[in-house]
Design an enzyme around this catalytic site. Structure first.
Site, PDB file in Angstrom:
ATOM      1  N   GLY A  31       0.828  -1.191   0.000  1.00  0.00           N
ATOM      2  CA  GLY A  31       0.000   0.000   0.000  1.00  0.00           C
ATOM      3  C   GLY A  31       0.862   1.241   0.000  1.00  0.00           C
ATOM      4  N   CYS A  32       0.414   2.272   0.681  1.00  0.00           N
ATOM      5  CA  CYS A  32       1.143   3.545   0.719  1.00  0.00           C
ATOM      6  C   CYS A  32       2.575   3.344   1.182  1.00  0.00           C
ATOM      7  CB  CYS A  32       0.421   4.511   1.656  1.00  0.00           C
ATOM      8  SG  CYS A  32       1.322   6.039   1.956  1.00  0.00           S
ATOM      9  N   PHE A  33       3.543   3.744   0.361  1.00  0.00           N
ATOM     10  CA  PHE A  33       4.929   3.501   0.749  1.00  0.00           C
ATOM     11  C   PHE A  33       5.370   4.369   1.918  1.00  0.00           C
ATOM     12  CE2 PHE A  33       6.158   5.686  -3.577  1.00  0.00           C
ATOM     13  CZ  PHE A  33       5.665   6.918  -3.158  1.00  0.00           C
ATOM     14  N   CYS A  35       3.786   4.614   4.636  1.00  0.00           N
ATOM     15  CA  CYS A  35       3.467   3.823   5.824  1.00  0.00           C
ATOM     16  C   CYS A  35       4.420   2.650   5.986  1.00  0.00           C
ATOM     17  CB  CYS A  35       2.027   3.323   5.747  1.00  0.00           C
ATOM     18  SG  CYS A  35       0.791   4.645   5.744  1.00  0.00           S
TER      19      CYS A  35
END
Length: 210
Positions: A31-33, A35
């Site tokens: 997902g969001c890098f 995070c």
């Protein structure tokens, strides 16, 4: 406050022996890098986490052209395998994402936000397959995270690196915020830690309260 994984990682299974200063790299998409970078930079033995793009067909991709490129948002993790093993990283990875979701992660939808493990040799593939099978047994649900051959990793734009701890003032939909505060708001609003805790409970190494 997220507790350092250094306190948790020793409890993870599948520890493996490695030579001192055995510096390795691995690429994970979760997902969001921002995070994933934030999470894995807390792990003892990890020396660097770089946000980037991989797995697609576009050469030299940039954030604004990811759609339709086939690339994943991913991170390249550099670690000392004498301190933290590849198996331990995989164990933590599966329990830091929703590996049952094939359409993205949490509030971030689309191909760029899918989960994946990128492997560079048969030993890594075997380890990843074993970690996936173990995670599926523990979760009791089908895991859809693919295990893919390593592809060219393109480092993301400078403003994406260490985004979670930036102190610049930026414009958001909620007004002008310190970048680290904006990140914390985004992570909470996106429901990442809430969903991971729902899935994994006390096994979630990075979620708030663990």
């Amino acid at each position: 406050m997220l507790k350092p994984l250094a306190l948790t990682i020793a409890l993870l299974p599948f520890a493996q022996t490695a030579a001192a200063d055995d510096i390795q790299t691995t690429v994970l998409a979760g997902g969001c890098f921002w995070c994933i970078e934030s999470d894995f930079e807390k792990v003892e033995g990890v020396s660097e986490v770089v946000s980037g793009y991989t797995g697609g067909t576009t050469v030299n991709p940039v954030y604004d052209t990811l759609k339709g490129s086939g690339h994943y948002e991913a991170v390249e993790i550099t670690y000392d395998a004498d301190t933290v093993s590849y198996d331990q990283l995989l164990y933590a990875f599966f329990r830091s994402v929703d590996p049952t979701d094939a359409g993205g992660q949490f509030c971030d939808r689309g191909d760029a936000y899918r989960t994946a493990i990128f492997v560079s040799n048969p030993a890594e593939r075997a380890a990843a397959e074993a970690a996936k099978a173990a995670a599926q047994r523990d979760l009791g649900q089908r895991i859809v995270t693919p295990i893919l051959d390593t592809a060219t990793f393109y480092e993301a734009e400078a403003y994406h690196q260490d985004y979670y701890k930036g102190e610049s003032r930026i414009v958001t939909r909620r007004g002008i915020k310190i970048q680290s505060e904006a990140y914390a708001f985004y992570r909470n609003a996106c429901g990442r830690d809430q969903r991971v805790t729902e899935l994994w409970g006390d096994a979630a190494p990075f979620a708030s309260g663990h």
